[in-house]
Design a protein around this motif. Structure first.
Motif, PDB file in Angstrom:
ATOM      1  N   ALA A  52       0.830  -1.205   0.000  1.00  0.00           N
ATOM      2  CA  ALA A  52       0.000   0.000   0.000  1.00  0.00           C
ATOM      3  C   ALA A  52       0.865   1.254   0.000  1.00  0.00           C
ATOM      4  CB  ALA A  52      -0.936  -0.012   1.203  1.00  0.00           C
ATOM      5  N   ILE A  53       1.912   1.259   0.824  1.00  0.00           N
ATOM      6  CA  ILE A  53       2.795   2.420   0.902  1.00  0.00           C
ATOM      7  C   ILE A  53       3.531   2.622  -0.426  1.00  0.00           C
ATOM      8  CG2 ILE A  53       4.886   3.333   1.993  1.00  0.00           C
ATOM      9  CD1 ILE A  53       3.912   2.002   4.602  1.00  0.00           C
ATOM     10  N   THR A  54       3.973   1.520  -1.039  1.00  0.00           N
ATOM     11  CA  THR A  54       4.666   1.601  -2.325  1.00  0.00           C
ATOM     12  C   THR A  54       3.752   2.178  -3.402  1.00  0.00           C
ATOM     13  OG1 THR A  54       6.067  -0.303  -1.763  1.00  0.00           O
ATOM     14  CG2 THR A  54       5.870   0.276  -4.103  1.00  0.00           C
ATOM     15  N   LEU A  55       2.489   1.713  -3.405  1.00  0.00           N
ATOM     16  CA  LEU A  55       1.526   2.217  -4.395  1.00  0.00           C
ATOM     17  C   LEU A  55       1.233   3.691  -4.178  1.00  0.00           C
ATOM     18  CD1 LEU A  55      -0.968  -0.797  -4.611  1.00  0.00           C
ATOM     19  CD2 LEU A  55       0.738  -0.111  -6.304  1.00  0.00           C
ATOM     20  N   LEU A  56       1.132   4.095  -2.923  1.00  0.00           N
ATOM     21  CA  LEU A  56       0.891   5.510  -2.628  1.00  0.00           C
ATOM     22  C   LEU A  56       2.060   6.370  -3.082  1.00  0.00           C
ATOM     23  CD1 LEU A  56      -0.783   5.346   0.899  1.00  0.00           C
ATOM     24  CD2 LEU A  56      -1.820   6.167  -1.232  1.00  0.00           C
ATOM     25  N   ILE A  57       3.286   5.893  -2.810  1.00  0.00           N
ATOM     26  CA  ILE A  57       4.470   6.633  -3.248  1.00  0.00           C
ATOM     27  C   ILE A  57       4.487   6.736  -4.773  1.00  0.00           C
ATOM     28  CG2 ILE A  57       6.985   6.557  -3.388  1.00  0.00           C
ATOM     29  CD1 ILE A  57       6.980   5.291  -0.588  1.00  0.00           C
ATOM     30  N   ALA A  58       4.159   5.614  -5.456  1.00  0.00           N
ATOM     31  CA  ALA A  58       4.122   5.625  -6.915  1.00  0.00           C
ATOM     32  C   ALA A  58       3.057   6.590  -7.431  1.00  0.00           C
ATOM     33  CB  ALA A  58       3.864   4.216  -7.445  1.00  0.00           C
ATOM     34  N   GLU A  59       1.895   6.607  -6.768  1.00  0.00           N
ATOM     35  CA  GLU A  59       0.810   7.498  -7.175  1.00  0.00           C
ATOM     36  C   GLU A  59       1.231   8.958  -7.069  1.00  0.00           C
ATOM     37  OE1 GLU A  59      -2.847   8.783  -8.540  1.00  0.00           O
ATOM     38  OE2 GLU A  59      -2.211   6.687  -8.415  1.00  0.00           O
ATOM     39  N   PHE A  60       1.787   9.330  -5.914  1.00  0.00           N
ATOM     40  CA  PHE A  60       2.211  10.723  -5.734  1.00  0.00           C
ATOM     41  C   PHE A  60       3.399  11.046  -6.634  1.00  0.00           C
ATOM     42  CE2 PHE A  60      -0.124  10.222  -1.685  1.00  0.00           C
ATOM     43  CZ  PHE A  60      -0.947  11.338  -1.793  1.00  0.00           C
ATOM     44  N   GLY A  61       4.276  10.069  -6.866  1.00  0.00           N
ATOM     45  CA  GLY A  61       5.392  10.299  -7.772  1.00  0.00           C
ATOM     46  C   GLY A  61       4.935  10.589  -9.185  1.00  0.00           C
ATOM     47  N   LEU A  62       3.934   9.840  -9.652  1.00  0.00           N
ATOM     48  CA  LEU A  62       3.405  10.079 -10.990  1.00  0.00           C
ATOM     49  C   LEU A  62       2.726  11.435 -11.089  1.00  0.00           C
ATOM     50  CD1 LEU A  62       1.935   6.561 -11.887  1.00  0.00           C
ATOM     51  CD2 LEU A  62       3.889   7.689 -12.960  1.00  0.00           C
ATOM     52  N   ARG A  63       2.059  11.854 -10.040  1.00  0.00           N
ATOM     53  CA  ARG A  63       1.407  13.170 -10.049  1.00  0.00           C
ATOM     54  C   ARG A  63       2.437  14.293 -10.177  1.00  0.00           C
ATOM     55  NH1 ARG A  63      -4.062  13.255  -8.263  1.00  0.00           N
ATOM     56  NH2 ARG A  63      -4.814  11.122  -7.946  1.00  0.00           N
ATOM     57  N   LEU A  64       3.635  14.048  -9.635  1.00  0.00           N
ATOM     58  CA  LEU A  64       4.693  15.048  -9.719  1.00  0.00           C
ATOM     59  C   LEU A  64       5.478  14.968 -11.028  1.00  0.00           C
ATOM     60  CD1 LEU A  64       6.164  14.881  -6.084  1.00  0.00           C
ATOM     61  CD2 LEU A  64       4.809  16.736  -7.071  1.00  0.00           C
ATOM     62  N   LEU A  65       5.720  13.742 -11.489  1.00  0.00           N
ATOM     63  CA  LEU A  65       6.645  13.537 -12.597  1.00  0.00           C
ATOM     64  C   LEU A  65       5.970  13.247 -13.935  1.00  0.00           C
ATOM     65  CD1 LEU A  65       9.254  11.318 -10.707  1.00  0.00           C
ATOM     66  CD2 LEU A  65       9.346  13.782 -11.104  1.00  0.00           C
TER      67      LEU A  65
ATOM     68  N   SER B 182      -6.960   7.856 -10.279  1.00  0.00           N
ATOM     69  CA  SER B 182      -5.625   7.316 -10.063  1.00  0.00           C
ATOM     70  C   SER B 182      -4.732   7.445 -11.291  1.00  0.00           C
ATOM     71  CB  SER B 182      -5.705   5.838  -9.658  1.00  0.00           C
ATOM     72  OG  SER B 182      -4.415   5.252  -9.637  1.00  0.00           O
ATOM     73  N   TYR B 183      -3.624   8.172 -11.140  1.00  0.00           N
ATOM     74  CA  TYR B 183      -2.634   8.255 -12.201  1.00  0.00           C
ATOM     75  C   TYR B 183      -2.009   6.882 -12.439  1.00  0.00           C
ATOM     76  CZ  TYR B 183      -2.416  13.401 -12.320  1.00  0.00           C
ATOM     77  OH  TYR B 183      -2.697  14.733 -12.477  1.00  0.00           O
ATOM     78  N   LEU B 184      -1.800   6.140 -11.364  1.00  0.00           N
ATOM     79  CA  LEU B 184      -1.177   4.829 -11.476  1.00  0.00           C
ATOM     80  C   LEU B 184      -2.054   3.890 -12.296  1.00  0.00           C
ATOM     81  CD1 LEU B 184       1.263   3.150 -10.601  1.00  0.00           C
ATOM     82  CD2 LEU B 184      -0.010   2.469  -8.551  1.00  0.00           C
ATOM     83  N   PHE B 185      -3.360   3.931 -12.061  1.00  0.00           N
ATOM     84  CA  PHE B 185      -4.275   3.104 -12.835  1.00  0.00           C
ATOM     85  C   PHE B 185      -4.251   3.508 -14.310  1.00  0.00           C
ATOM     86  CE2 PHE B 185      -8.327   2.151 -14.809  1.00  0.00           C
ATOM     87  CZ  PHE B 185      -8.537   0.833 -14.453  1.00  0.00           C
ATOM     88  N   ARG B 186      -4.213   4.825 -14.581  1.00  0.00           N
ATOM     89  CA  ARG B 186      -4.184   5.291 -15.966  1.00  0.00           C
ATOM     90  C   ARG B 186      -2.936   4.803 -16.681  1.00  0.00           C
ATOM     91  NH1 ARG B 186      -5.572  11.482 -14.376  1.00  0.00           N
ATOM     92  NH2 ARG B 186      -7.506  11.036 -13.256  1.00  0.00           N
ATOM     93  N   LEU B 187      -1.797   4.832 -15.961  1.00  0.00           N
ATOM     94  CA  LEU B 187      -0.558   4.359 -16.561  1.00  0.00           C
ATOM     95  C   LEU B 187      -0.633   2.859 -16.849  1.00  0.00           C
ATOM     96  CD1 LEU B 187       2.363   4.971 -17.414  1.00  0.00           C
ATOM     97  CD2 LEU B 187       3.058   4.433 -15.062  1.00  0.00           C
TER      98      LEU B 187
END
Length: 339
Positions: A22-35, A225-230
């Motif tokens: 869960a923490i990894t997915l959250l970090i990935a989600e916020f990372g994608l929002r930034l990058l 979710s940006y992660l889901f879109r990716l």
């Protein structure tokens, strides 16, 4: 009882894995929002290509009977494609007695990105003329090559007038390149003898047309979710065989040359290719006694602030005038009426 410590250890490991994931997915989600800000525009309802399908003749085309909400930050409205694949109200193949028909072909300016059906200029034109149906053949990304290939479909609906909306900003290039907007399409070229050739077949079916996540958990995930879109983009790319077939088109020509180098030989060649396509279109309708209007659709290049140009440019307008010179068409250029 000896298994109890093992079970507790297993449970503890599962909990640890759950929270770590869960923490990894959250970090990935916020990372994608930034990058990866490009994923912000990924919600399916913001993409007009959700209403299109692969077309082996044209590259892509409207989905007949498509219905949906077309939404972006600046607009939201219900969009309908009729059973004939035209944006607008349902019509019959046979023209009603006592009715005139005007067929309008073009790209996103005609299809009407951002315009609800009552706001389309084709609708406003129909409302202003008694006993007249205006048929909207517009599809985003289309150019004279698709307008030419649509001739039989247009003639089947018995128009009294045909309007070709020519987007000054990109139609010259859209007619001569194979790969456009991450899709493939037919393209036109002239051979050594000046003969017009239409090539690019078979057209690769590789574009990820957006999925219809209209409801349920997938729609919610796609919206938030940006992660889901990716992941969605990636899996659909694999499923569609998202390969790169390269680019074909005139050597030494870039789209910007229409404005920055309108007199160089490669640009002149592209103008001539478009002129031949427009000639074929005009002659086909002229043979049936149907007049043709070429409507120049100005862009910000004609209004200023385009490429490296800070002022208005008449380069593309000049090329279009050269392209239709001597053709049996009427050129309508409303550019001077815009501020």
């Amino acid at each position: 009882s000896g298994n109890l410590p093992v079970k507790k250890s297993l449970l503890g490991n599962l909990i640890l894995v759950f929270f770590s994931t869960a923490i990894t997915l959250l970090i990935a989600e916020f990372g994608l929002r930034l990058l990866a800000p490009n994923l912000a525009s990924e919600p399916v309802t913001s993409n007009q290509y959700n209403f299109y399908r692969y077309d082996p003749l044209l590259g892509w085309s409207n989905i007949p009977d498509a219905r949906g909400t077309f939404s972006r930050t600046e607009f939201s409205y219900e969009l309908n494609i009729n059973s004939l694949g035209l944006r607008g109200a349902e019509i019959t193949m046979e023209k009603p007695a006592g009715t005139r028909r005007i067929a309008v072909l073009g790209d996103s300016f005609v299809w009407g990105i951002g315009a609800a059906e009552p706001e389309l200029f084709t609708t406003l034109l129909a409302d202003s003329l008694p006993a007249t149906q205006v048929l909207n053949f517009g599809v985003a990304g289309y150019s004279p090559i698709q307008h030419h290939l649509l001739t039989d479909k247009v003639l089947a609906l018995d128009p009294d007038l045909v309007i070709i909306s020519f987007c000054l900003g990109n139609d010259f290039a859209d007619a001569v390149y194979w790969n456009r907007y991450d899709y493939y399409k037919p393209y036109a070229r002239l051979d050594e003898s000046g003969q017009l050739l239409i090539e690019g077949y078979p057209i690769p079916d590789i574009k990820r047309f957006p999925g219809r996540h209209d409801s349920g958990p997938l729609a919610w995930m796609h919206e938030h979710s940006y992660l889901f879109r990716l992941a969605d983009r990636f899996t659909r790319g694999l499923g569609g065989g998202l390969e790169r077939f390269g680019q074909k088109g005139p050597a030494g020509f870039e789209e910007s040359d229409i404005y920055l180098q309108p007199d160089k030989p490669a640009t002149t060649r592209v103008m001539q290719i478009n002129a031949r396509l427009l000639e074929k279109i005009a002659v086909a309708y002229q043979a049936r006694g149907i007049p043709v209007i070429v409507l120049a659709a100005p862009t910000k290049c004609e209004l200023g602030q385009c490429y490296t140009l800070e002022d208005r440019s008449d380069a593309a307008r000049g090329l279009l005038k050269r392209a239709v010179a001597g053709l049996p068409v009427t050129l309508v250029d409303p550019g001077d009426s815009f501020d």
